[in-house]
Every structure is written in structure tokens, then in C-alpha cells.
Design an enzyme around this catalytic site. Structure first.
Site, short mmCIF file in Angstrom:
data_model
loop_
_atom_site.label_atom_id
_atom_site.label_comp_id
_atom_site.label_asym_id
_atom_site.label_seq_id
_atom_site.Cartn_x
_atom_site.Cartn_y
_atom_site.Cartn_z
N ALA A 209 8.07 -52.59 -12.67
CA ALA A 209 6.64 -52.79 -12.93
C ALA A 209 6.19 -54.04 -12.20
O ALA A 209 7.00 -54.91 -11.86
CB ALA A 209 6.43 -52.98 -14.43
N GLY B 172 11.22 -50.39 -14.18
CA GLY B 172 10.42 -49.18 -13.98
C GLY B 172 10.87 -48.40 -12.76
O GLY B 172 10.69 -47.17 -12.69
N GLU C 13 13.61 -46.34 -13.88
CA GLU C 13 13.05 -45.34 -14.80
C GLU C 13 12.37 -44.20 -14.03
O GLU C 13 12.51 -43.03 -14.38
CB GLU C 13 12.05 -46.01 -15.76
CG GLU C 13 12.78 -46.91 -16.76
CD GLU C 13 11.85 -47.81 -17.56
OE1 GLU C 13 11.07 -48.55 -16.95
OE2 GLU C 13 11.90 -47.74 -18.80
N GLU D 68 14.70 -55.75 -17.94
CA GLU D 68 13.52 -56.13 -18.74
C GLU D 68 13.80 -57.24 -19.74
O GLU D 68 12.94 -58.08 -20.00
CB GLU D 68 12.98 -54.89 -19.48
CG GLU D 68 12.24 -53.90 -18.57
CD GLU D 68 13.15 -52.89 -17.90
OE1 GLU D 68 14.39 -53.08 -17.94
OE2 GLU D 68 12.65 -51.90 -17.35
C1 3H9 Z 1 9.59 -53.32 -15.79
O1 3H9 Z 1 9.83 -52.69 -14.82
C2 3H9 Z 1 9.06 -52.74 -17.09
C3 3H9 Z 1 9.20 -51.25 -17.15
O2 3H9 Z 1 10.35 -50.93 -17.90
C4 3H9 Z 1 8.03 -50.66 -17.90
C5 3H9 Z 1 6.76 -50.50 -17.17
C6 3H9 Z 1 6.72 -49.48 -16.04
N1 3H9 Z 1 6.46 -57.66 -9.78
O3 3H9 Z 1 12.70 -62.55 -5.92
P1 3H9 Z 1 12.13 -62.60 -4.57
C7 3H9 Z 1 7.73 -60.80 -5.94
S1 3H9 Z 1 9.78 -55.01 -15.80
C8 3H9 Z 1 5.70 -58.51 -9.08
O4 3H9 Z 1 11.85 -63.93 -3.97
P2 3H9 Z 1 14.54 -61.41 -3.54
C9 3H9 Z 1 8.22 -62.22 -6.17
O5 3H9 Z 1 7.39 -62.91 -7.07
C10 3H9 Z 1 10.22 -55.40 -14.15
N2 3H9 Z 1 6.18 -59.29 -8.09
O6 3H9 Z 1 12.98 -61.74 -3.52
C11 3H9 Z 1 8.14 -62.77 -4.77
O7 3H9 Z 1 6.80 -63.10 -4.50
P3 3H9 Z 1 6.43 -64.38 -3.63
C12 3H9 Z 1 11.65 -55.13 -13.90
C13 3H9 Z 1 7.47 -59.21 -7.84
O8 3H9 Z 1 14.78 -60.61 -2.33
C14 3H9 Z 1 8.53 -61.59 -3.89
O9 3H9 Z 1 8.29 -60.42 -4.69
N3 3H9 Z 1 12.02 -55.60 -12.58
C15 3H9 Z 1 8.32 -58.37 -8.55
O10 3H9 Z 1 15.32 -62.66 -3.75
C16 3H9 Z 1 9.97 -61.58 -3.45
O11 3H9 Z 1 10.78 -61.74 -4.61
C17 3H9 Z 1 12.48 -56.83 -12.38
O12 3H9 Z 1 12.64 -57.61 -13.28
C18 3H9 Z 1 7.77 -57.55 -9.56
N4 3H9 Z 1 8.53 -56.69 -10.25
O13 3H9 Z 1 14.79 -60.52 -4.84
C19 3H9 Z 1 12.80 -57.19 -10.95
N5 3H9 Z 1 9.59 -58.51 -8.08
O14 3H9 Z 1 7.07 -64.14 -2.30
C20 3H9 Z 1 12.26 -58.54 -10.60
C21 3H9 Z 1 9.50 -59.43 -7.11
O15 3H9 Z 1 4.95 -64.41 -3.63
N6 3H9 Z 1 12.52 -58.90 -9.23
N7 3H9 Z 1 8.25 -59.85 -6.95
O16 3H9 Z 1 7.05 -65.54 -4.36
C22 3H9 Z 1 13.71 -59.32 -8.79
O17 3H9 Z 1 14.69 -59.35 -9.51
C23 3H9 Z 1 13.80 -59.77 -7.36
O18 3H9 Z 1 12.51 -60.11 -6.94
C24 3H9 Z 1 14.38 -58.73 -6.39
C25 3H9 Z 1 14.21 -59.26 -4.92
C26 3H9 Z 1 15.86 -58.52 -6.68
C27 3H9 Z 1 13.64 -57.42 -6.47
#
Ligand code: 3H9
Length: 709
Positions: free
Chosen positions: A63, A109, A112, A132
Site C-alpha cells: 500500500a 498489499g 496480497e 505490516e
Molecule cells: C500494506 O501494504 C498494507 C496492506 O496490507 C493493506 C492495504 C492494501 N509507500 O526504502 P527506499 C518510498 S502496508 C510509499 O529508500 P529501498 C520511500 O519512502 C505497506 N512510499 O528504497 C522512498 O521515497 P523517497 C507494506 C514508499 O530500495 C522510496 O520509496 N509495504 C513505499 O532501500 C524508496 O524507498 C512495506 O512496508 C510505500 N509502500 O527499499 C514496504 N515503499 O525516495 C515498505 C517505499 O522519497 N518499503 N516508498 O525517500 C520498503 O520496505 C522499502 O522501501 C523497499 C525498497 C524494500 C520496497
């Protein structure tokens, strides 16, 4: 504007590509567009099957986290969740085989959505997860219902309560991923989809029950998980909530389980725990952005590194470089010290090998990147040197003067000092623009945090390079200013001072430690000091007194110094704040320490009394917030989030409380100020309120809210 989701027919396969950079998050419009594209594939007479894939470097990372804070009512949450659940059911109802083709990550998500597809294929490097809980919520798009049906209750519980991003090989073994594809992902996924169109056809996850046929065993697994969470969740609520949702699906079936998930999710997303963890998620990423150092600041290429000092810290830092594939020279003064340092490094790698974390070949290759030396030969080729010699100003000055002579003019000169004035030895180097602090936490090869300490003359290029190096080493670099103890150790001094004073006032060592662990700290202050060594703090205090300084403003308890004088350094000497049986690390309360506390109280005229757990927490966390506010106002940290990230990663402040500054915001700054004033009246001038905190409390603002203004 580019389309968020593209539809293309290729060789009888509908290729549906999500294109929402940077991580293909499910921002508003994306789930709708996926659903529409899948419906189109279902009705397209030329499409025999469909593949869902992500553009760029990843599948769907979940999400869009930025939108969680816009959910402000339970009704809004229920409505949004029901909508996404309905969409995923419609996607699952696609009459043609629908294959999720995963590269990068499929998280939250994203996973999912993939589980609502009929099949999942992935490249070997992909990772999947339901992270999450790390945001204080539970999977909210059917993850707690579909995952147990694919992989069993136990696996789903592990994924949903720990939130780890697991390698795809494990996911495949568990049944979450159907095939790992070594070649071209899209081409192979299309082939796989056509194969399924001719053989098994569609296969809805929601109709499967492979993992939970034995309901009683699955429910027992939930009970066991809750028991285990008492230790690992450290007071967080979301992991328990995830187990509740999984259990509901096992006992009540898919439809009712989904409804429970939707309700539980609504409770979580509005919680302070979730707000705290979402803030922290962004604070971690923001920490990498230095306000006055633009993103395009040139940085130095690091091809060869060096570390001076092969003690515990120096050895750990050298390992960091080697682990990142960067050759590193490791210098010591005597052969004996060098051998000892190398033996420790080898032992660390052997332990990783024994645990199956690395292969023998990897171990040999990594160790070969570390070149031990007793001289500065080769230092003229080095791009960055990290000094990790004994924490003594004169020694540091000599070392920096030498480094200024033996390294090339553009080499970055970093210091691992945890307290000393960077500017003092920056001058000794003769080129202060290249000097910077890189304060690693112990053990340096394990702990993720590095305080990057900006000296008065550190150039922007030096700062940008140090931040980039931290990232390359897999660390979280946070820029701080050059004050005594920087941010971490400056604040910990106030934290410890309150713990000592509470002890004198009547709380016992174990009561204070227990209150803090109940609050969510991994260990209490006294147990922590027994691990780190009481001698370390005592020596710093001795040094400070010798130069007429105090570690923290205000009264100093004599008790830690008495323990030091008695040779009670902590675990390493078998006694400290606690005593330890030979060979054991279990702390045993020691009446002798209570006696010392009583003696100190008598000497300082303190009347001892019963101290409640609430008071312990309030005193200690308020001391942190007050000093954090001073640090912010003095400009030694750029943002409250930077302080919180330092505390969470440096000292294990509970993530679900967001860090000391966010926690103070949740307590309410007027309440925090009222406490400070009361402590000031009762305990003395070291409790003067920080002007910034006073200002924010008076103007009805918060630390985090103050950033917007
Ligand atoms: C969920 O999914 C709930 C569902 O169950 C229910 C509803 C459908 N959203 O970390 P990075 C941005 S809860 C918005 O530096 P990496 C991040 O802020 C979600 N923005 O890169 C950054 O922005 P900026 C479950 C996001 O390569 C840029 O992307 N998912 C999101 O080191 C690069 O990120 C998670 O918890 C997001 N979801 O790592 C995953 N994700 O450049 C959360 C990233 O402006 N994300 N951004 O600072 C991560 O774990 C890591 O970002 C990921 C990439 C591994 C994906």
C-alpha cells in the site's frame, strides 16, 4: 501523465504492467486500474491467460504508506478495506489463469495482490513479506486469510508477526511461490501462464485450505504464537492482532475471516502505535537527506579503504568494508594487537559460517579483502580512512596529523570517536574539510546505525560521501552536529543520570530495569551497562572531570564510580549492578548495590521512598525529550525524526513508540512540560525546561508538527 497500469496483448497473453515509481505502491488509482486490466483480459477473446508484472526495479511494495495518515475514522478505514477486498476477489475471479511475475519485492498489499492471482512466479533474487506489523498494522487486503491457505498457519503467523522480507526460495518451499524462473521473467511467466491455460486452469487461493485442514493444530499454533510474542513483540499490539485475524479465518472460514481482518485492521491503522511506526518509516528515509547538502553533491568513489586500530570497533568497521566488497587495510601498532584483532574477525566470520549464513568460499573471499599491516604503506592509495584508536584526544591528534601526511590530498579522514571534539583533531590533520566523524555502534559489524558527525569545516562533498558510504555498507547514516557525545551519547547520559538518581531515591536496580523493559526497551539501563562495561563510563567521567566537564548537567551519583572502584565492571568481571554465576549471563539482584544506593542517598540527604513504575518511565523518557529538544534547538540534529531514528537503532527504544521525541508528542508536550516543571521544583536546576519544548507546549504544537512550520 503516464498510465499507472498498462495493458498489452502479447502472444495470446495479456501483460498487465504496474508502473507507479519508485516502488509501484498501491496508491489511489492503482488497485482500480489493476482490476480493470484483469477484467479486460478476462473478456479479451485473444488472451488465453494474463501476467501481472511491475515496471522498474520491483513488483508491488505494498500500500502507499503516505496515505495511512489520511485515514482518520474507523468508518473510512472499513470502507477502504472493503473496497480493496472486493477488488481482489474480482481479480481472483478472472476466468483465465492470472500469474503474478515477481522481481524485487512483493510486500504487504503487493503480496496480497499476488496471492489473489492464481499463480506466482519469481526471479531467484526476489523477496516477499507481510511487513505490516512494522507499521503497527496487520495485512489489510486478505493477507491473513490467503497466506495460511497457501502456506499453512504456522508459516503465515511467522510472516505476519515478524514482518520479515523473506527470500523467494523459502516462499517457494512453503507454497507461496509456484516456480522460480532463472531466465527472462516476463517471457518465462508468459510461457508458464499459457501452460496453465492448457492444463490446470484457474486456481483460486481463497478456495484452498491446504495449510489449515487441521484446524485444531492451527489454533494451537496461534496460542503458541501469542505466548512467544510476550518476548518478541516488546509491548507492540499489531503482532497479536495479526494472530487474531489468522485464527478467525481458520475458525470461521474465508469470508468471515476477511470481515474480521477488515475490523481488526481499522483498529490498528488508527492506533498511536501505527502513527509512530509510519513516522519512523519516513524518518529513516528522511535521515538520508541532509537539508543543505543537495542530492547532486559530488561524492568520492571508494575503491580502497583503511582502518586504523584493530580493536573491537576497528575490526568491526573493517568487516563492514569487506562485507560490502571493498578492500580494506587494517593497521595496528604491534603484531600482537593485529593478530588479536584478526583472530576476532576470523572468529566472527566462522560463527556466521557455522550458522549457515555464509559459505566457506564467501568467508575466504571476504577475509582476503582485509589486509593487515603495521605501517602506513599503501595509505597513499586509500580513498577513506577510519580512525578507531583508543578514545584519547592526544592520541587522536597524533593519528590525524599522521593521516594528513600519509594519505592522498582528497582522501576522506573519518573518526570513530563516540564523544570527542572532531574539530580538535580535524585541525591536526591539516585538511579539516575532509575530516568527518563516523560513530559506529558496537558491535560495529552488526549495528545498523552510524552517526555521521559534521565538523565545523567538513565539506559538503565529505558529508555526502560519508552518507553514501554508510548506505553502501548497509548502514543507516544520520547526520549530527559536533557537540559532546553527539546525539546518542549526549542523550544516554541524561537517561542514565535519571536511572542513577531514581536508584538513590528508592527504586531498586531490577525495578528500574523491569519498568524499562516493560515499556519496550530490549534491556534496562543497568543490565545494559553491565553488558557494555561500567569501566567504560567511569573512565569517560574521570577524563571529563580532569578537564573540568560533566557528562550531563546536574548531580552525579557516586554509585557507578563506587562499583568501578570495587572492580565490578559488569558481566565481564562477574558482577556490576547485578551479580552473575560463573558462565551465566543471567542478572541476579545484589543486596550490596541496594546498600550502596542507601549510602549515597544518606550522604546526599535524599529521603528514600517507594517509586512507581509509571514514575520511572515518566522521569527517564522526559529527561530524553528535554535534552532532545535542546539538541534540536542548538541545531545538533536537523529533525526530531533523526533523534528518534538514532534512539531506536542505537539503543533499541521501542519502535512502536516511535522514538523519544515522537513518544513525547504522544504524551502531550503540555504534560511533559508540566512534569519538567515539577521535577525542577523537586530535584533542582538540572531539570530546567528546554526553551524549544516550552515554546511548542505553549503554542499547542508538537516536535513533529513543528517541522511543517
Ligand atoms: C500494506 O501494504 C498494507 C496492506 O496490507 C493493506 C492495504 C492494501 N509507500 O526504502 P527506499 C518510498 S502496508 C510509499 O529508500 P529501498 C520511500 O519512502 C505497506 N512510499 O528504497 C522512498 O521515497 P523517497 C507494506 C514508499 O530500495 C522510496 O520509496 N509495504 C513505499 O532501500 C524508496 O524507498 C512495506 O512496508 C510505500 N509502500 O527499499 C514496504 N515503499 O525516495 C515498505 C517505499 O522519497 N518499503 N516508498 O525517500 C520498503 O520496505 C522499502 O522501501 C523497499 C525498497 C524494500 C520496497
Amino acid at each position: 501523465m503516464p498510465e499507472l497500469v498498462r495493458y498489452e496483448l502479447r502472444d495470446h497473453v495479456a501483460v498487465i504492467t504496474v508502473d507507479n515509481p519508485p516502488v509501484n505502491a498501491l496508491s489511489p488509482g492503482v488497485p482500480e486500474a489493476i482490476e480493470a486490466a484483469v477484467a479486460r483480459a478476462g473478456g479479451d477473446p485473444d488472451a488465453h491467460a494474463a501476467v501481472l508484472i511491475g515496471a522498474g526495479s520491483t513488483f508491488i511494495a505494498g500500500a502507499d504508506i503516505r496515505f495511512f495518515e489520511t485515514i482518520t475514522t474507523r468508518e473510512a478505514s472499513l470502507e477502504r478495506s472493503r473496497a480493496i477486498h472486493t477488488r481482489l476477489r474480482r481479480i481472483e475471479d478472472c476466468p483465465k489463469p492470472l500469474v503474478a511475475a515477481i522481481h524485487g519485492t512483493a510486500l504487504g498489499g503487493g503480496l496480497e495482490v499476488a496471492m489473489a492471482c492464481h499463480y506466482r512466479v519469481a526471479v531467484p533474487s526476489a523477496r516477499v513479506g507481510q511487513p505490516e506489523v512494522l507499521l503497527g498494522i496487520i495485512p489489510g487486503a486478505g493477507g491473513t486469510q490467503r497466506l495460511p491457505r497457501l502456506a499453512g498457519a504456522e508459516f503465515a503467523i511467522e510472516m505476519c508477526t515478524l514482518g520479515q522480507h523473506i527470500p523467494v526460495t523459502r516462499a517457494a518451499e512453503a507454497g507461496v511461490v509456484d516456480r522460480i524462473l532463472e531466465g527472462d521473467l516476463l517471457a518465462d511467466a508468459m510461457r508458464f501462464a499459457l501452460e496453465k491455460a492448457q492444463s490446470d486452469g484457474v486456481r483460486k487461493t481463497r478456495d484452498r485450505n491446504t495449510g489449515i485442514t487441521d484446524g485444531a493444530a492451527a489454533v494451537a499454533a496461534c496460542a503458541q504464537a501469542r505466548h512467544g510474542l510476550k518476548k518478541t513483540a516488546r509491548g507492540a499490539h499489531a503482532p497479536y492482532a495479526a494472530v487474531d485475524a489468522i485464527q478467525a479465518g481458520i475458525e470461521l472460514g474465508f469470508d468471515a475471516g476477511c470481515e474480521r481482518e477488515i475490523e481488526i485492521f481499522a483498529g490498528c491503522v488508527l492506533s498511536t502505535e501505527s502513527r509512530a511506526m509510519v513516522r519512523l518509516f519516513f524518518a529513516e528515509r528522511e535521515a538520508a537527506k541532509v537539508p543543505d547538502v543537495p542530492k547532486d553533491t559530488p561524492t568520492r568513489e571508494i575503491r580502497l579503504a583503511a582502518v586504523v586500530g584493530a580493536g573491537t570497533m576497528g575490526g568491526g568497521i573493517a568487516m563492514n568494508y569487506a562485507n560490502a566488497g571493498i578492500p580494506v587495510l587494517l593497521k595496528e601498532v604491534t603484531q600482537e594487537a593485529l593478530d588479536r584483532g584478526l583472530a576476532t574477525i576470523r572468529r566472527n566470520y566462522e560463527t556466521s559460517f557455522a550458522k549457515g549464513k555464509i559459505t566457506r568460499d564467501h568467508l575466504d573471499r571476504t577475509l582476503a579483502l582485509i589486509t593487515p599491516t603495521l605501517t602506513y604503506d599503501g595509505f597513499d592509495q586509500v580513498d577513506i580512512v577510519t580512525e578507531a584508536v583508543f578514545e584519547n584526544m592526544d592520541l587522536k591528534k597524533v593519528t590525524f596529523a599522521e593521516l594528513g601526511r600519509v594519505t592522498k590530498p582528497d582522501c576522506i579522514l573519518a573518526s570513530n570517536t563516540s564523544t570527542l571534539d572532531i574539530d580538535a583533531f580535524a585541525r591536526a590533520s591539516g585538511r579539516p574539510a575532509q575530516v568527518i566523524g563516523t560513530h559506529y555502534f558496537s558491535p560495529a559489524n552488526v549495528m545498523k546505525l552510524v552517526e555521521i558527525v559534521r565538523g565545523r569545516d567538513s565539506s559538503k562533498e565529505t558529508i555526502a560521501t560519508a552518507m553514501k558510504v554508510a548506505k553502501r555498507l548497509g548502514k543507516l547514516g544520520v547526520l549530527v552536529g559536533n557537540c559532546f557525545g553527539f546525539v546518542a551519547n549526549r542523550m544516554i547520559a541524561y537517561y542514565m543520570r535519571e536511572a542513577y538518581l531514581l536508584l538513590e531515591e528508592g527504586a531498586s536496580v531490577s525495578e528500574i530495569d523491569h519498568a524499562l523493559t516493560k515499556f519496550g526497551m530490549p534491556v534496562g539501563p543497568f543490565a545494559m551497562q553491565d553488558i557494555a562495561g561500567i569501566d567504560v563510563g567511569a573512565r569517560i567521567r574521570q577524563h571529563l572531570r580532569s578537564i573540568g566537564k560533566h557528562r550531563a548537567e546536574g548531580p552525579e551519583s557516586p554509585v557507578p564510580d563506587w562499583l568501578f572502584e570495587m572492580g565490578r565492571y559488569g558481566q565481564k568481571t562477574g558482577s556490576g549492578w547485578y551479580r552473575y554465576e560463573p558462565g551465566s549471563r543471567t542478572p541476579i539482584p545484589d543486596p550490596l548495590v541496594d546498600e550502596l544506593a542507601r549510602k549515597a542517598a544518606t550522604e546526599r540527604g535524599i529521603e528514600r521512598r517507594a517509586v512507581s513504575e509509571d514514575e520511572i518511565i515518566a522521569r527517564i523518557t522526559t529527561a530524553l525529550a528535554n535534552e532532545g529538544a535542546n539538541i534540536l534547538q542548538e541545531g545538533f540534529a536537523a529533525r526530531p525524526g533523526d533523534i528518534d531514528v538514532i534512539y531506536v537503532y542505537g539503543f533499541g527504544f521501542p519502535r512502536h513508540r516511535g522514538g523519544p521525541m515522537f513518544y513525547a508528542d504522544t504524551v502531550g508536550l503540555p504534560t511533559v512540560l508540566e512534569r519538567i516543571r515539577r521535577y525542577h521544583d523537586q530535584l533542582g536546576d538540572h531539570w530546567l525546561p528546554a526553551p524549544l519544548l516550552e515554546h511548542l507546549a505553549h503554542t499547542g504544537r508538537t516536535f513533529y508538527g513543528s517541522q511543517a512550520g
